[in-house]
Scaffold this motif. Structure first.
Motif, PDB file in Angstrom:
ATOM      1  N   THR A 200       0.798  -1.323  -0.123  1.00  0.00           N
ATOM      2  CA  THR A 200       0.012  -0.035   0.049  1.00  0.00           C
ATOM      3  C   THR A 200       0.776   1.150   0.146  1.00  0.00           C
ATOM      4  OG1 THR A 200       0.033   0.025   2.485  1.00  0.00           O
ATOM      5  CG2 THR A 200      -1.889  -1.120   1.276  1.00  0.00           C
ATOM      6  N   LEU A 201       2.060   1.223   0.527  1.00  0.00           N
ATOM      7  CA  LEU A 201       2.934   2.478   0.746  1.00  0.00           C
ATOM      8  C   LEU A 201       3.354   2.649  -0.916  1.00  0.00           C
ATOM      9  CD1 LEU A 201       4.549   4.525   2.394  1.00  0.00           C
ATOM     10  CD2 LEU A 201       6.297   2.861   2.471  1.00  0.00           C
ATOM     11  N   ASN A 202       3.880   1.713  -1.725  1.00  0.00           N
ATOM     12  CA  ASN A 202       4.513   2.060  -2.983  1.00  0.00           C
ATOM     13  C   ASN A 202       3.326   1.725  -4.115  1.00  0.00           C
ATOM     14  OD1 ASN A 202       7.326   2.891  -2.290  1.00  0.00           O
ATOM     15  ND2 ASN A 202       7.140   0.523  -1.570  1.00  0.00           N
ATOM     16  N   GLN A 203       2.210   1.389  -3.608  1.00  0.00           N
ATOM     17  CA  GLN A 203       0.795   1.119  -4.643  1.00  0.00           C
ATOM     18  C   GLN A 203       1.333   0.040  -5.583  1.00  0.00           C
ATOM     19  OE1 GLN A 203      -1.698   4.101  -5.507  1.00  0.00           O
ATOM     20  NE2 GLN A 203      -1.080   5.527  -3.798  1.00  0.00           N
ATOM     21  N   ILE A 222      -0.020   0.249  -9.228  1.00  0.00           N
ATOM     22  CA  ILE A 222      -1.340   0.801  -9.392  1.00  0.00           C
ATOM     23  C   ILE A 222      -1.152   1.988  -9.631  1.00  0.00           C
ATOM     24  CG2 ILE A 222      -3.418   0.701  -8.174  1.00  0.00           C
ATOM     25  CD1 ILE A 222      -2.555  -1.284  -6.414  1.00  0.00           C
ATOM     26  N   ILE A 223      -1.631   2.471 -10.812  1.00  0.00           N
ATOM     27  CA  ILE A 223      -1.737   4.021 -10.877  1.00  0.00           C
ATOM     28  C   ILE A 223      -3.090   4.415 -10.999  1.00  0.00           C
ATOM     29  CG2 ILE A 223       0.436   3.865 -12.465  1.00  0.00           C
ATOM     30  CD1 ILE A 223      -1.317   4.372 -14.810  1.00  0.00           C
ATOM     31  N   LYS A 224      -4.119   3.727 -10.983  1.00  0.00           N
ATOM     32  CA  LYS A 224      -5.570   4.281 -10.845  1.00  0.00           C
ATOM     33  C   LYS A 224      -6.351   3.131 -10.323  1.00  0.00           C
ATOM     34  CE  LYS A 224      -8.171   6.741 -13.586  1.00  0.00           C
ATOM     35  NZ  LYS A 224      -8.870   7.047 -14.988  1.00  0.00           N
ATOM     36  N   LEU A 225      -6.814   3.214  -9.138  1.00  0.00           N
ATOM     37  CA  LEU A 225      -7.773   2.446  -8.375  1.00  0.00           C
ATOM     38  C   LEU A 225      -8.746   3.011  -7.596  1.00  0.00           C
ATOM     39  CD1 LEU A 225      -8.596  -0.568  -7.807  1.00  0.00           C
ATOM     40  CD2 LEU A 225      -6.967  -0.414  -5.753  1.00  0.00           C
ATOM     41  N   ASN A 226     -10.126   3.082  -8.124  1.00  0.00           N
ATOM     42  CA  ASN A 226     -11.366   3.643  -7.543  1.00  0.00           C
ATOM     43  C   ASN A 226     -12.396   2.572  -7.499  1.00  0.00           C
ATOM     44  OD1 ASN A 226     -12.683   3.596 -10.094  1.00  0.00           O
ATOM     45  ND2 ASN A 226     -11.675   5.648 -10.460  1.00  0.00           N
ATOM     46  N   GLU A 227     -13.586   2.844  -7.260  1.00  0.00           N
ATOM     47  CA  GLU A 227     -14.460   1.864  -6.970  1.00  0.00           C
ATOM     48  C   GLU A 227     -14.958   1.023  -8.449  1.00  0.00           C
ATOM     49  OE1 GLU A 227     -16.225   0.836  -4.734  1.00  0.00           O
ATOM     50  OE2 GLU A 227     -15.732   2.119  -2.951  1.00  0.00           O
ATOM     51  N   ASN A 228     -14.527   1.819  -9.644  1.00  0.00           N
ATOM     52  CA  ASN A 228     -14.760   1.342 -10.784  1.00  0.00           C
ATOM     53  C   ASN A 228     -13.836   0.841 -11.854  1.00  0.00           C
ATOM     54  OD1 ASN A 228     -17.713   1.244 -10.324  1.00  0.00           O
ATOM     55  ND2 ASN A 228     -17.929   3.378 -10.776  1.00  0.00           N
ATOM     56  N   GLU A 229     -12.754   1.569 -11.534  1.00  0.00           N
ATOM     57  CA  GLU A 229     -11.595   1.508 -12.647  1.00  0.00           C
ATOM     58  C   GLU A 229     -10.347   0.955 -11.762  1.00  0.00           C
ATOM     59  OE1 GLU A 229     -11.537   5.009 -15.380  1.00  0.00           O
ATOM     60  OE2 GLU A 229     -12.921   5.756 -13.589  1.00  0.00           O
ATOM     61  N   MET A 230      -9.572   0.284 -12.615  1.00  0.00           N
ATOM     62  CA  MET A 230      -8.298  -0.355 -12.194  1.00  0.00           C
ATOM     63  C   MET A 230      -7.264  -0.171 -13.286  1.00  0.00           C
ATOM     64  SD  MET A 230      -6.791  -3.445 -10.169  1.00  0.00           S
ATOM     65  CE  MET A 230      -7.615  -4.833 -11.083  1.00  0.00           C
TER      66      MET A 230
END
Length: 252
Positions: A200-203, A222-230
């Motif tokens: 989680t620190l370096n994603q 991980i450069i994008k992570l939200n409820e709907n997109e990864m």
């Protein structure tokens, strides 16, 4: 003697062992006459935290607590997931190794261990979350590569047609925190089970025992992570390979 303790209201609760719950038991002697003596103590109000203590004289201890191992005589470890688990204890003495175990029950996933919102966004916790290719992104391209700071495919680009040619367009990936950090990918009707670890620190995320759809078996940023997109990337020197996924059922 093996025992498991849960301290409640300042009192010492009864011990627990793998075969006969709530009962002290002296383990059998080996040919050299060694008796195992150890304890497994869960912290009151925070039973994810467990103290392991070897009291067997003149041995080298080894602990396997499912989510890790240690050779310490006394160690405090974390069992991050809810469930029933066996803590295995081995003592290495002159008569050779001798092993026993106790069963522990953890009441809930550890809120401290899973404090980062990345865990929830990725997995929907114990319930699990399924991800598929984001074939309907506005650009039409959900895989490929580009410059080292790209957030979408820019050089080599792949959309639905390319995914279909590769036979991966219908792949589905599921992450969950139900008893472990589970990962599963379904490809051509066959599901392969694995596990994941999340930095989680370096994603970053690393899959073991399987891989993401059309993946490269690396640790992914991980450069994008939200409820709907990864969006995951394989970071190179001045370049990136890029994978864009969406929550199953989500439409752009």
């Amino acid at each position: 003697m093996k025992s498991l303790y849960i301290l409640l209201a300042g009192a010492l609760a009864i011990s627990l062992n793998a075969c006969t719950p709530y009962e002290d038991r002296v383990t059998p002697e080996d040919p050299a006459g060694m008796k195992l003596d150890f304890s497994v103590t869960q912290t009151p109000g925070y039973d994810n935290q467990v103290t392991l203590e070897s009291n067997t004289k003149g041995v080298i201890p080894f602990w396997d607590y499912v989510f890790g191992t240690t050779k310490e005589t006394k160690a405090v470890v974390i069992l991050p997931f809810a469930g029933d688990f066996y803590v295995k204890y081995s003592a290495y003495g002159s008569g050779g190794p001798k092993t026993d175990s106790v069963k522990v029950k953890v009441s809930a996933n550890d809120p401290k261990f899973f404090a980062s919102k990345l865990y929830h966004l990725l997995t929907n916790d114990a319930a699990g979350k399924t991800w598929v290719w984001a074939v309907d992104v506005p650009t039409g391209y959900c895989h490929g590569n580009g410059p080292g700071d790209a957030d979408k495919p820019a050089w080599w680009t792949v959309g639905a047609a390319g995914l279909k040619t590769q036979g991966v367009i219908d792949d589905q990936m599921t992450f969950d925190l139900n008893g472990n950090a589970h990962f599963a990918i379904t490809h051509n009707g066959t599901t392969t089970q694995g596990f994941f670890s999340l930095d989680t620190l370096n994603q970053k995320i690393k899959i073991s025992g399987a891989d993401i759809s059309w993946g490269n078996n690396v640790a992914y940023n991980i450069i994008k992570l939200n409820e709907n997109e990864m969006t995951l990337v394989q970071q190179g020197d001045g370049w990136r390979n890029i994978w864009m996924f969406k929550r199953k059922g989500f439409v752009f």
